[in-house]
Write an enzyme that holds these catalytic residues in place. Structure first.
Site, PDB file in Angstrom:
ATOM      1  N   CYS A 145      51.875  10.750 100.593  1.00 60.95           N
ATOM      2  CA  CYS A 145      51.460  11.336 101.869  1.00 60.95           C
ATOM      3  C   CYS A 145      50.051  10.921 102.247  1.00 60.95           C
ATOM      4  O   CYS A 145      49.099  11.171 101.507  1.00 60.95           O
ATOM      5  CB  CYS A 145      51.555  12.853 101.804  1.00 60.95           C
ATOM      6  SG  CYS A 145      51.207  13.636 103.396  1.00 60.95           S
ATOM      7  N   ARG A 176      47.098  14.201 103.598  1.00 57.78           N
ATOM      8  CA  ARG A 176      46.737  15.294 102.694  1.00 57.78           C
ATOM      9  C   ARG A 176      45.378  15.933 102.968  1.00 57.78           C
ATOM     10  O   ARG A 176      45.030  16.925 102.323  1.00 57.78           O
ATOM     11  CB  ARG A 176      46.783  14.793 101.249  1.00 57.78           C
ATOM     12  CG  ARG A 176      48.177  14.585 100.729  1.00 57.78           C
ATOM     13  CD  ARG A 176      48.161  14.096  99.303  1.00 57.78           C
ATOM     14  NE  ARG A 176      48.098  12.642  99.204  1.00 57.78           N
ATOM     15  CZ  ARG A 176      47.862  11.988  98.074  1.00 57.78           C
ATOM     16  NH1 ARG A 176      47.621  12.661  96.955  1.00 57.78           N
ATOM     17  NH2 ARG A 176      47.847  10.663  98.061  1.00 57.78           N
ATOM     18  N   GLU A 228      55.693   6.002 112.154  1.00 56.77           N
ATOM     19  CA  GLU A 228      56.954   6.459 111.566  1.00 56.77           C
ATOM     20  C   GLU A 228      58.087   6.377 112.577  1.00 56.77           C
ATOM     21  O   GLU A 228      59.234   6.095 112.233  1.00 56.77           O
ATOM     22  CB  GLU A 228      56.804   7.886 111.054  1.00 56.77           C
ATOM     23  CG  GLU A 228      55.818   8.020 109.918  1.00 56.77           C
ATOM     24  CD  GLU A 228      55.592   9.479 109.565  1.00 56.77           C
ATOM     25  OE1 GLU A 228      56.193   9.922 108.568  1.00 56.77           O
ATOM     26  OE2 GLU A 228      54.844  10.154 110.277  1.00 56.77           O
TER      27      GLU A 228
END
Length: 388
Positions: free
Chosen positions: A67, A70, A243
C-alpha cells in the site's frame, strides 16, 4: 509449536506492542495477558477489546507492504460489527459501511470487522472481492463488462441473479453466515456513487460511455491481529487515479480501452514506435483525475501519492519502526521512474498485524490461461486500500 502456544505467542507480541503504542504500562499489558492466557487455555481462543481491535486494524494498514497510501494509517475509522450473526445483519453493516465510507464523495477510510474465526463455529464470508464491483458476462462475441468479474458473476447467476448485461452492472452482495448457504442481496442504487468519465479537452471522450464507482472497498481478505483471524473485514481508502486509468480501463484483460482512446485522439496505431499506447494512457489518466475532481470525489494522483509515501517513510523512521514494503506494488503503473520509490529498495518481510489472502469460496467455471490467472491472483492479493 502447539496451536494454543502459537496463539499465545502471537497474542503476547501484539499486546506488548499495542499497549506500548497506546501509552499503556507494562503492568497493564501483563495483566491483560493473564486474562488472555486463561481464555486460550479454557476455550482455545480469546476476544479483543475494542481498543485492541481498533489499534490492531490501524497497525495492519501501517504494515501493508503493497500500500502506497499508508501515511493516513492512523485516520482509519474502525467499526465493530462482531455482534452480527446472520447474513441479513451482516449485509446491514455492509450497506452502512458503503454509506459511511463514501461520505458523499469525501471518502472516509473505513474498516468494518465481523466476528472472528472460532473453533467449532462457521466463519462469516463475504464472497465479493469488493463490495461494489462491475459484472462480467461471457458471450460469443467476448466479455461484456469487467472480465475480472466473470467467475463471480457466473456464481451469482447460478444463485439466480440476473444482470442487465451492460458494461457497468453493479454486482449483488453475497454473504455466507451462520452456517447457512450463501445469500444474495442487491445494493440499493442510492448508495452506489459512480463517476462518469470525461476529458477536459477531448470533447468526444464522453461518447466512450465510461464510468467508475467512487470507492474501492476490498472485502475478501483476512485481517489477523494477535493470532486471531477475522475472515470478514471489508475496508476502503480512496483511489489512486492510475488504478482506474492505467489498470482497470487500460489492461488488455480488463476494459482494454487504449485502442479506442487512441482512435478518438487520431493517433497512428500502425507502429509501436509512435508510442500511441503511452499517449493514450496519459490522456485516459487525465480524464479519470479530471472527472473525479469534477464530481467532488476523493482521489489522488500517483505523484502526490508517492510524495505522501515519502513522508510516511520519514515518520516511521522517526518513530523507530523498520519500514517494510513491496517495491513491485509500490511503484505506480504510470511513469514510475519519476517517483523516488522507483529508485529505492524496501524490505518485503511480513509484519503483523496484517491482511492476508483466503481461498475464494466459489470455484472457477472456466479455466483461464496461466498468465491471466497469475494476474488475477495478484490483483486479489493487492494493496488493501488501493486495489482496482
Amino acid at each position: 509449536m502447539e496451536v494454543k502456544q502459537q496463539l499465545l505467542h502471537e497474542a503476547e507480541q501484539f499486546i506488548y506492542t499495542c499497549y506500548e503504542e497506546l501509552g499503556r504500562s507494562r503492568d497493564e499489558a501483563e495483566a491483560r495477558l493473564l486474562n488472555i492466557r486463561h481464555d486460550i487455555e479454557s476455550t482455545g481462543t480469546y476476544d479483543h477489546t475494542y481498543e485492541e481491535l481498533e489499534h490492531g486494524a490501524l497497525m495492519a494498514w501501517r504494515n501493508s507492504n503493497r500500500c502506497i497510501g499508508r501515511l493516513f494509517w492512523d485516520k482509519l475509522l474502525v467499526r465493530d460489527a462482531r455482534g452480527a450473526s446472520d447474513a441479513t445483519e451482516v449485509v446491514g453493516e455492509l450497506l452502512e459501511h458503503i454509506r459511511i465510507g463514501t461520505n458523499g464523495g469525501k471518502i472516509k477510510p473505513t474498516l468494518t470487522v465481523f466476528r472472528a474465526s472460532k473453533p467449532g463455529q462457521p466463519n462469516i464470508r463475504i464472497w465479493n472481492h469488493q463490495l461494489i464491483r462491475y459484472a462480467g458476462y461471457e458471450t460469443d462475441q467476448g466479455v461484456i463488462g469487467d472480465p475480472i468479474s466473470v467467475d463471480f458473476t457466473n456464481a451469482c447467476k447460478d444463485m439466480g441473479w440476473q444482470g442487465a448485461m451492460t458494461p457497468f452492472d453493479i454486482l449483488p452482495l453475497v454473504v455466507e453466515a451462520g452456517g447457512r448457504p450463501p445469500e444474495l442481496f442487491d445494493i440499493p442504487e442510492h448508495l452506489v456513487m459512480e463517476v462518469p468519465i470525461e476529458h477536459p479537452e477531448l470533447l468526444g471522450f464522453a461518447s466512450l460511455g465510461l464510468r467508475w464507482y467512487a470507492v474501492p472497498m476490498i472485502s475478501d481478505l483476512t485481517l489477523e491481529i494477535g493470532g486471531i483471524i477475522y475472515t470478514a473485514a471489508p475496508f476502503n481508502g480512496w483511489y489512486m487515479g492510475t488504478e482506474i486509468g492505467a489498470r482497470n480501463f487500460a489492461d488488455t484483460f480488463r476494459y482494454n480501452m487504449l485502442p479506442q482512446v487512441a482512435k478518438l485522439m487520431g493517433l497512428d496505431m500502425t507502429s509501436e514506435t509512435t508510442l500511441w499506447r503511452d499517449r493514450a494512457l496519459v490522456e485516459l489518466n487525465i480524464a479519470v483525475l479530471h472527472s473525479f475532481k469534477k464530481a467532488g470525489v476523493s482521489i489522488v494522483d500517483h505523484h502526490t501519492a508517492a510524495a505522501q509515501f515519502k513522508l510516511f517513510e520519514e515518520r516511521e523512521a522517526k518513530a523507530g519502526r523498520a519500514l517494510t514494503g513491496n517495491w513491485t506494488w509500490l511503484i505506480p503503473p504510470l511513469s514510475p521512474a519519476t517517483t523516488h520509490i522507483f529508485h529505492s529498495s524496501y524490505d518485503n518481510r511480513l509484519v503483523k498485524p496484517n491482511f492476508g489472502v483466503q481461498e475464494k469460496p466459489y470455484t472457477s467455471r472456466q479455466a483461464t490461461s496461466t498468465a491471466t490467472d497469475t494476474v488475477l491472483q495478484q490483483k486479489r492479493q493487492g494493496c488493501p486500500f488501493h486495489s482496482g
